[in-house]
Motif scaffolding. Structure first.
Motif, mmCIF file in Angstrom:
data_model
loop_
_atom_site.group_PDB
_atom_site.id
_atom_site.type_symbol
_atom_site.label_atom_id
_atom_site.label_comp_id
_atom_site.label_asym_id
_atom_site.label_seq_id
_atom_site.Cartn_x
_atom_site.Cartn_y
_atom_site.Cartn_z
ATOM 1 N N ARG A 152 2.557 17.257 2.760
ATOM 2 C CA ARG A 152 1.441 16.329 2.866
ATOM 3 C C ARG A 152 1.637 15.065 2.019
ATOM 4 N NH1 ARG A 152 -2.866 18.364 5.616
ATOM 5 N NH2 ARG A 152 -2.967 20.621 5.907
ATOM 6 N N ILE A 153 2.088 15.232 0.779
ATOM 7 C CA ILE A 153 2.244 14.054 -0.087
ATOM 8 C C ILE A 153 3.289 13.079 0.452
ATOM 9 C CG2 ILE A 153 3.028 13.304 -2.358
ATOM 10 C CD1 ILE A 153 1.540 15.609 -3.592
ATOM 11 N N PRO A 154 4.499 13.527 0.855
ATOM 12 C CA PRO A 154 5.445 12.556 1.439
ATOM 13 C C PRO A 154 4.889 11.860 2.685
ATOM 14 C CG PRO A 154 6.589 14.571 0.834
ATOM 15 C CD PRO A 154 5.127 14.855 0.670
ATOM 16 N N SER A 155 4.135 12.590 3.511
ATOM 17 C CA SER A 155 3.557 11.979 4.699
ATOM 18 C C SER A 155 2.466 10.976 4.353
ATOM 19 C CB SER A 155 2.974 13.061 5.621
ATOM 20 O OG SER A 155 3.969 13.969 6.040
ATOM 21 N N ALA A 156 1.786 11.195 3.219
ATOM 22 C CA ALA A 156 0.654 10.346 2.838
ATOM 23 C C ALA A 156 1.065 9.103 2.062
ATOM 24 C CB ALA A 156 -0.342 11.161 1.996
ATOM 25 N N LEU A 157 2.312 9.020 1.614
ATOM 26 C CA LEU A 157 2.714 7.904 0.751
ATOM 27 C C LEU A 157 2.488 6.525 1.386
ATOM 28 C CD1 LEU A 157 5.952 9.193 -1.046
ATOM 29 C CD2 LEU A 157 3.684 8.784 -2.015
ATOM 30 N N PRO A 158 2.846 6.304 2.670
ATOM 31 C CA PRO A 158 2.570 4.966 3.244
ATOM 32 C C PRO A 158 1.078 4.625 3.231
ATOM 33 C CG PRO A 158 4.115 6.185 4.624
ATOM 34 C CD PRO A 158 3.592 7.152 3.612
ATOM 35 N N TYR A 159 0.237 5.600 3.530
ATOM 36 C CA TYR A 159 -1.214 5.371 3.509
ATOM 37 C C TYR A 159 -1.694 5.116 2.079
ATOM 38 C CZ TYR A 159 -1.018 7.470 8.187
ATOM 39 O OH TYR A 159 -0.722 7.757 9.488
ATOM 40 N N PHE A 160 -1.141 5.872 1.139
ATOM 41 C CA PHE A 160 -1.534 5.733 -0.264
ATOM 42 C C PHE A 160 -1.205 4.347 -0.783
ATOM 43 C CE2 PHE A 160 0.080 6.063 -4.696
ATOM 44 C CZ PHE A 160 -1.138 6.253 -5.326
ATOM 45 N N PHE A 161 -0.005 3.866 -0.494
ATOM 46 C CA PHE A 161 0.372 2.540 -0.983
ATOM 47 C C PHE A 161 -0.412 1.442 -0.271
ATOM 48 C CE2 PHE A 161 4.163 4.781 -2.578
ATOM 49 C CZ PHE A 161 4.197 4.262 -3.857
ATOM 50 N N GLY A 162 -0.782 1.675 0.996
ATOM 51 C CA GLY A 162 -1.673 0.736 1.665
ATOM 52 C C GLY A 162 -3.019 0.661 0.970
ATOM 53 N N GLY A 163 -3.514 1.812 0.517
ATOM 54 C CA GLY A 163 -4.753 1.827 -0.247
ATOM 55 C C GLY A 163 -4.618 1.113 -1.582
ATOM 56 N N LEU A 164 -3.450 1.228 -2.213
ATOM 57 C CA LEU A 164 -3.229 0.540 -3.486
ATOM 58 C C LEU A 164 -3.294 -0.977 -3.324
ATOM 59 C CD1 LEU A 164 -0.340 2.520 -5.258
ATOM 60 C CD2 LEU A 164 -2.802 2.726 -5.582
ATOM 61 N N ARG A 165 -2.752 -1.492 -2.232
ATOM 62 C CA ARG A 165 -2.793 -2.944 -2.009
ATOM 63 C C ARG A 165 -4.236 -3.447 -1.936
ATOM 64 N NH1 ARG A 165 1.892 -4.566 2.412
ATOM 65 N NH2 ARG A 165 3.589 -3.327 1.523
ATOM 66 N N ILE A 166 -5.085 -2.677 -1.248
ATOM 67 C CA ILE A 166 -6.486 -3.076 -1.130
ATOM 68 C C ILE A 166 -7.209 -2.863 -2.452
ATOM 69 C CG2 ILE A 166 -8.640 -2.675 0.120
ATOM 70 C CD1 ILE A 166 -6.931 -1.597 2.439
ATOM 71 N N SER A 167 -6.971 -1.729 -3.066
ATOM 72 C CA SER A 167 -7.710 -1.353 -4.276
ATOM 73 C C SER A 167 -7.394 -2.264 -5.451
ATOM 74 C CB SER A 167 -7.389 0.102 -4.639
ATOM 75 O OG SER A 167 -8.133 0.521 -5.757
ATOM 76 N N SER A 168 -6.176 -2.768 -5.544
ATOM 77 C CA SER A 168 -5.819 -3.631 -6.672
ATOM 78 C C SER A 168 -6.647 -4.913 -6.653
ATOM 79 C CB SER A 168 -4.325 -3.961 -6.636
ATOM 80 O OG SER A 168 -3.983 -4.635 -5.425
#
Length: 269
Positions: A177-193
């Motif tokens: 799950r974590i490797p599959s979620a990394l692109p989504y997670f980093f997309g969230g980081l761009r918005i959240s920052s």
């Protein structure tokens, strides 16, 4: 046969920097020309030259204020990231848990921080901690939403393979799950920052802290009271440049983490 060399201006990396810079230069030149041609007074609309000149002249207070705002932004961003990831891990363990709690995450997102910030500032005595919590609330939802979506967006065949090999929940989480979620997670980081920076500025506006612990929001308020519009624009410029720097940093981290294996970063189009 050797591959044909791509001209420098034809390279995607150069174009991603060159095109926005050219547009920015044109807009700034147009702004400068309009101020001069229309003879607009500085207390109404300062020219870009005067704004930069003010930024250099008043760098001591503006630079210190930038460090204060940046401190709150970074702390709130880290808090939102840790809390958002942990909540997403909780959601993915059970669809019932996600169904029961996700509406409250949405409620947290749609509640105006301006309405909640005064209460947090009253409840949390430390001003920096209070503003950090306020900014973290603004930046929290994209992390929860994107990471939860990524943790659930796994290949069904791979999930069946893991179940066939009797993988535990922890093994499925860490190795699938974590490797599959990394692109989504980093997309969230761009918005959240960026949202963390916005939340920090809004929290400073509400808190109204002055003195040596004042951030850029206080500098904007003070400049507005004094009709020092060039300093106000200089502070806004610092906020904008900080937001761009945060986005670029998140994009670089995304490239560093995903650049060697994920299709979204390998594509050259």
């Amino acid at each position: 046969m050797t591959a044909k060399a791509v001209p420098l201006l034809g390279q995607p990396r150069v174009q991603r920097v060159l095109y926005p810079v050219l547009i920015g230069v044109v807009l700034v030149a147009l702004w400068q020309w309009m101020v001069v041609a229309m003879e607009l007074p500085p207390y109404l609309v300062p020219s870009p030259y005067l704004m930069v000149q003010t930024l250099v002249t008043d760098w001591a207070p503006l630079g210190n204020a930038l460090l204060v705002t940046l401190k709150i932004t970074v702390l709130s961003f880290l808090l939102a990231t840790v809390a958002g990831v942990l909540i997403s891990f909780l959601f993915v363990q059970s669809k019932r848990i996600e169904t029961a709690l996700f509406p409250y995450a949405v409620l947290l997102q749609v509640t105006p921080i301006v309405a909640v910030a005064p209460l947090i500032i009253i409840w949390v005595k430390n001003p920096v901690a209070a503003m950090t919590v306020c900014a973290a609330l603004v930046a929290l939802f994209p992390i929860i939403s994107n990471t939860t979506l990524g943790l659930r967006s796994i290949d069904p065949d791979l999930q069946s393979y893991f179940k066939l090999n009797r993988a535990t929940r922890w093994q499925q989480l860490v190795r699938l799950r974590i490797p599959s979620a990394l692109p989504y997670f980093f997309g969230g980081l761009r918005i959240s920052s960026g949202l963390a920076l916005i939340g920090a500025v809004v929290a400073e506006f509400v808190a109204g802290t002055g003195g040596s612990g004042a951030g850029l929001a206080y500098q904007i308020l003070q400049a507005g009271f004094q009709l020092n519009i060039p300093r106000m624009f200089a502070a806004l410029l610092l906020i904008s440049l900080t937001g761009v720097a945060l986005f670029v940093l998140m994009a670089w981290l995304t490239k560093l983490a995903l650049g060697s294996w994920h299709a979204s970063e390998l594509s050259q189009d």
